[in-house]
Design a protein around this motif. Structure first.
Motif, mmCIF file in Angstrom:
data_model
loop_
_atom_site.group_PDB
_atom_site.id
_atom_site.type_symbol
_atom_site.label_atom_id
_atom_site.label_comp_id
_atom_site.label_asym_id
_atom_site.label_seq_id
_atom_site.Cartn_x
_atom_site.Cartn_y
_atom_site.Cartn_z
ATOM 1 N N PHE A 21 16.760 -35.583 57.636
ATOM 2 C CA PHE A 21 15.723 -36.956 57.804
ATOM 3 C C PHE A 21 15.678 -37.966 56.614
ATOM 4 O O PHE A 21 15.291 -39.651 56.591
ATOM 5 N N PRO A 22 14.075 -37.257 55.069
ATOM 6 C CA PRO A 22 14.372 -38.245 54.041
ATOM 7 C C PRO A 22 15.101 -38.854 53.506
ATOM 8 O O PRO A 22 15.333 -40.092 53.545
ATOM 9 N N LYS A 23 16.593 -38.818 53.574
ATOM 10 C CA LYS A 23 17.159 -39.275 53.005
ATOM 11 C C LYS A 23 18.040 -40.520 53.933
ATOM 12 O O LYS A 23 18.375 -41.519 53.285
ATOM 13 N N TYR A 24 17.901 -40.463 54.924
ATOM 14 C CA TYR A 24 18.302 -40.821 56.009
ATOM 15 C C TYR A 24 17.330 -42.741 56.467
ATOM 16 O O TYR A 24 17.664 -43.677 56.116
ATOM 17 N N ILE A 25 16.421 -42.186 55.893
ATOM 18 C CA ILE A 25 14.931 -42.891 56.181
ATOM 19 C C ILE A 25 14.767 -44.245 54.545
ATOM 20 O O ILE A 25 14.966 -45.103 54.501
ATOM 21 N N LYS A 26 15.429 -43.293 53.909
ATOM 22 C CA LYS A 26 15.545 -44.391 52.662
ATOM 23 C C LYS A 26 16.817 -45.340 52.540
ATOM 24 O O LYS A 26 16.775 -46.707 52.016
ATOM 25 N N ALA A 27 17.527 -44.605 53.052
ATOM 26 C CA ALA A 27 19.245 -45.649 52.711
ATOM 27 C C ALA A 27 18.579 -46.582 53.807
ATOM 28 O O ALA A 27 18.806 -47.970 53.049
ATOM 29 N N ILE A 28 17.809 -46.426 54.882
ATOM 30 C CA ILE A 28 17.877 -47.933 56.276
ATOM 31 C C ILE A 28 16.560 -48.582 55.430
ATOM 32 O O ILE A 28 16.853 -49.595 55.893
ATOM 33 N N LYS A 29 15.910 -48.014 55.080
ATOM 34 C CA LYS A 29 15.138 -48.777 54.079
ATOM 35 C C LYS A 29 15.130 -49.835 53.049
ATOM 36 O O LYS A 29 14.702 -50.808 52.414
ATOM 37 N N ASP A 30 16.457 -49.268 52.020
ATOM 38 C CA ASP A 30 17.336 -49.324 50.850
ATOM 39 C C ASP A 30 18.040 -50.828 51.965
ATOM 40 O O ASP A 30 18.036 -51.939 50.617
ATOM 41 N N LEU A 31 18.521 -50.583 53.108
ATOM 42 C CA LEU A 31 18.971 -51.933 53.711
ATOM 43 C C LEU A 31 18.013 -53.200 54.558
ATOM 44 O O LEU A 31 18.993 -54.300 54.910
ATOM 45 N N GLY A 32 16.822 -52.810 54.299
ATOM 46 C CA GLY A 32 16.033 -53.797 54.687
ATOM 47 C C GLY A 32 15.192 -53.651 56.143
ATOM 48 O O GLY A 32 14.815 -55.110 56.464
ATOM 49 N N VAL A 33 15.239 -52.320 56.006
ATOM 50 C CA VAL A 33 14.547 -52.337 57.526
ATOM 51 C C VAL A 33 13.115 -52.078 57.170
ATOM 52 O O VAL A 33 12.202 -50.951 56.242
ATOM 53 N N SER A 34 12.341 -52.276 57.943
ATOM 54 C CA SER A 34 10.751 -52.289 57.977
ATOM 55 C C SER A 34 10.016 -51.395 58.797
ATOM 56 O O SER A 34 8.738 -50.696 58.358
ATOM 57 N N HIS A 35 10.991 -51.273 60.108
ATOM 58 C CA HIS A 35 9.628 -50.427 61.191
ATOM 59 C C HIS A 35 11.237 -49.752 62.631
ATOM 60 O O HIS A 35 12.064 -51.226 62.620
ATOM 61 N N TYR A 36 11.080 -48.887 63.054
ATOM 62 C CA TYR A 36 11.839 -48.716 64.431
ATOM 63 C C TYR A 36 11.159 -48.500 65.247
ATOM 64 O O TYR A 36 10.066 -47.612 64.994
ATOM 65 N N ILE A 37 11.253 -48.516 66.768
ATOM 66 C CA ILE A 37 11.079 -47.877 67.368
ATOM 67 C C ILE A 37 11.604 -47.721 68.680
ATOM 68 O O ILE A 37 12.586 -47.590 68.231
ATOM 69 N N VAL A 38 11.660 -45.708 69.118
ATOM 70 C CA VAL A 38 12.631 -44.668 69.831
ATOM 71 C C VAL A 38 11.838 -44.524 71.125
ATOM 72 O O VAL A 38 10.873 -44.436 70.699
ATOM 73 N N SER A 39 12.540 -44.923 71.710
ATOM 74 C CA SER A 39 11.862 -44.392 73.445
ATOM 75 C C SER A 39 12.636 -43.733 73.555
ATOM 76 O O SER A 39 14.156 -43.329 73.582
ATOM 77 N N VAL A 40 12.222 -42.113 73.794
ATOM 78 C CA VAL A 40 12.828 -40.844 74.586
ATOM 79 C C VAL A 40 13.363 -40.692 75.365
ATOM 80 O O VAL A 40 14.675 -40.486 75.396
ATOM 81 N N GLU A 41 13.235 -41.756 76.663
ATOM 82 C CA GLU A 41 13.610 -41.725 77.380
ATOM 83 C C GLU A 41 14.997 -42.646 77.640
ATOM 84 O O GLU A 41 15.887 -41.560 78.577
ATOM 85 N N ASP A 42 15.601 -43.478 77.012
ATOM 86 C CA ASP A 42 16.274 -44.038 76.999
ATOM 87 C C ASP A 42 17.973 -43.964 75.771
ATOM 88 O O ASP A 42 18.695 -44.350 76.278
ATOM 89 N N GLY A 43 16.535 -43.759 75.198
ATOM 90 C CA GLY A 43 17.101 -42.862 73.905
ATOM 91 C C GLY A 43 18.263 -44.701 73.167
ATOM 92 O O GLY A 43 18.036 -44.529 71.885
ATOM 93 N N ASN A 44 17.210 -45.697 73.202
ATOM 94 C CA ASN A 44 17.052 -46.606 72.537
ATOM 95 C C ASN A 44 16.332 -47.293 71.681
ATOM 96 O O ASN A 44 15.572 -46.405 70.973
ATOM 97 N N VAL A 45 17.154 -46.924 70.393
ATOM 98 C CA VAL A 45 16.811 -47.290 68.866
ATOM 99 C C VAL A 45 16.300 -48.528 69.189
ATOM 100 O O VAL A 45 16.981 -49.736 68.770
#
Length: 132
Positions: A21-45
């Motif tokens: 997970f830490p490597k994933y977070i670094k990679a998407i932060k480098d892409l320009g993602v500032s935050h994300y929200i995950v819904s457990v119920e339907d899997g939407n991100v």
């Protein structure tokens, strides 16, 4: 928007367990993602950039889950720790969230925090994400 959903998916494909997970977070932060929200119920991100523009995708396993009405933070923390150590995969982690009353989480890549929330949107657990 600096990133595409395909770029995020490509980074997510590299995640085999919570230990990645830490490597994933670094990679998407480098892409320009500032935050994300995950819904457990339907899997939407939903992924946001610094200007609050967003793109979304259905979850990796696309399963709809029934969320337990009872919140069990202690049991969730035990399962979360196991996941973070690489002991479970993402679909199992999502089931663990549902079984313990966790409706989703918000990952803030600027603060490097993950806030898990209940059915009312109340933050019930906030963790610091290890930086690489």
């Amino acid at each position: 928007m600096k990133f595409t959903i395909n770029e995020i998916k490509a980074e997510h494909q590299k995640v085999k367990s919570g230990a990645d997970f830490p490597k994933y977070i670094k990679a998407i932060k480098d892409l320009g993602v500032s935050h994300y929200i995950v819904s457990v119920e339907d899997g939407n991100v939903e992924y946001f950039d610094s200007e609050n523009q967003s793109v979304s995708t259905l979850g990796k396993d696309r399963a709809v889950r029934s969320i337990s009405g009872g919140l069990n933070i202690e049991r969730f923390q035990t399962r979360l720790k196991l996941h973070q150590q690489g002991g479970t995969d993402y679909p199992t982690f999502c089931r663990d969230c549902a079984d313990n009353g966790i409706y989703g989480w918000k990952m803030d890549l600027n603060k490097m925090t993950c806030a898990y929330f209940d059915h009312a949107g109340n933050e019930v657990l906030i963790e610091q994400v290890p930086a690489l």
